[in-house]
Structure formats: C-alpha cells, structure tokens
Write a protein that holds these residues in place. Sequence first.
Motif, PDB file in Angstrom:
ATOM      1  N   ALA A 278       8.828  69.408 -15.727  1.00 11.76           N
ATOM      2  CA  ALA A 278       8.159  69.414 -14.426  1.00 11.76           C
ATOM      3  C   ALA A 278       8.578  68.201 -13.609  1.00 11.76           C
ATOM      4  O   ALA A 278       8.837  67.133 -14.157  1.00 11.76           O
ATOM      5  N   GLY A 279       8.602  68.386 -12.311  1.00 12.97           N
ATOM      6  CA  GLY A 279       8.985  67.313 -11.408  1.00 12.97           C
ATOM      7  C   GLY A 279       7.819  66.481 -10.920  1.00 12.97           C
ATOM      8  O   GLY A 279       8.016  65.390 -10.390  1.00 12.97           O
TER       9      GLY A 279
ATOM     10  N   LEU B  42      19.099  62.816 -15.580  1.00 17.47           N
ATOM     11  CA  LEU B  42      19.577  64.197 -15.590  1.00 17.47           C
ATOM     12  C   LEU B  42      18.467  65.199 -15.901  1.00 17.47           C
ATOM     13  O   LEU B  42      18.701  66.407 -15.911  1.00 17.47           O
ATOM     14  N   GLU B  43      17.258  64.725 -16.171  1.00 17.53           N
ATOM     15  CA  GLU B  43      16.123  65.589 -16.495  1.00 17.53           C
ATOM     16  C   GLU B  43      15.001  65.376 -15.484  1.00 17.53           C
ATOM     17  O   GLU B  43      14.943  64.339 -14.825  1.00 17.53           O
TER      18      GLU B  43
ATOM     19  N   PRO C 139       4.660  55.610 -24.389  1.00 18.75           N
ATOM     20  CA  PRO C 139       3.392  56.359 -24.367  1.00 18.75           C
ATOM     21  C   PRO C 139       3.619  57.817 -23.986  1.00 18.75           C
ATOM     22  O   PRO C 139       4.548  58.147 -23.246  1.00 18.75           O
ATOM     23  N   TYR C 140       2.761  58.679 -24.514  1.00 21.25           N
ATOM     24  CA  TYR C 140       2.742  60.087 -24.121  1.00 21.25           C
ATOM     25  C   TYR C 140       1.324  60.601 -24.286  1.00 21.25           C
ATOM     26  O   TYR C 140       0.474  59.950 -24.875  1.00 21.25           O
TER      27      TYR C 140
ATOM     28  N   HIS D  45       5.310  64.299 -22.114  1.00 19.84           N
ATOM     29  CA  HIS D  45       6.147  63.107 -22.241  1.00 19.84           C
ATOM     30  C   HIS D  45       6.811  62.814 -20.911  1.00 19.84           C
ATOM     31  O   HIS D  45       7.207  63.735 -20.200  1.00 19.84           O
ATOM     32  N   MET D  46       6.981  61.541 -20.599  1.00 18.60           N
ATOM     33  CA  MET D  46       7.750  61.144 -19.432  1.00 18.60           C
ATOM     34  C   MET D  46       9.183  60.876 -19.899  1.00 18.60           C
ATOM     35  O   MET D  46       9.388  60.195 -20.902  1.00 18.60           O
ATOM     36  N   THR D  47      10.135  61.450 -19.189  1.00 17.15           N
ATOM     37  CA  THR D  47      11.539  61.282 -19.567  1.00 17.15           C
ATOM     38  C   THR D  47      12.119  60.023 -18.941  1.00 17.15           C
ATOM     39  O   THR D  47      11.567  59.469 -17.990  1.00 17.15           O
TER      40      THR D  47
END
Length: 99
Positions: A71-72, A45-46, A24-25, A39-41
Amino acid sequence: MAWTDFFVKEFPNAKTVVSPSGRPYISMEIAPKEYVEVHMTTSALELPFKVIFKRFDQLGALLEEREYAQAGTKDLARKFAIETASFRLNSIELVLDGE
C-alpha cells in the motif's frame, strides 16, 4: 507521532513489535497463532507498506507466511489489513464447516 501509533489506534488488538533487526512493525492477532502484520518498507522500489499474514504451529514454528498487499498510504494499508483478516477468518470457517 510514529507511523505505528496510527495502526495501534485503528486496530483493537494491534501491538507494536520490534524485529530482531530493530525495525518496528504492527502485529494484529486474528485467531490463535494467526497474525496480520503491517511492515514499513525501506526500498525505493516498493510501496511504503506491506501487509503480511503469518500462521504458527503449537510450538511456535512458522507454518505460513504470505504477503497479501502493498500500500502507498496508511489508510490503504489499514484497509488491506482488515480485508486480509476477514478473508482469512472466513476461509478457515468454510474449510472447518466442510463446504
């Protein structure tokens, strides 16, 4: 509560979309055929969220795809998505006005 629910509540025209791979996004239409997506990675490493701009032609072919931010946190991703939409809308207006 799913992470997508946060963005659907924050953006007036945001929708949850599922990619062909089943992930999902969030997609927010900012102009005809122009979208800002969150989007959720899955990579360690991201940062957890990516903000992407996509533009399509009249036939639905992808014309432009740019990653604008990572973004974190959800709050930062929301801020970056709003800024991306604002930047894109303002840049198109300047070009169309001939400035």
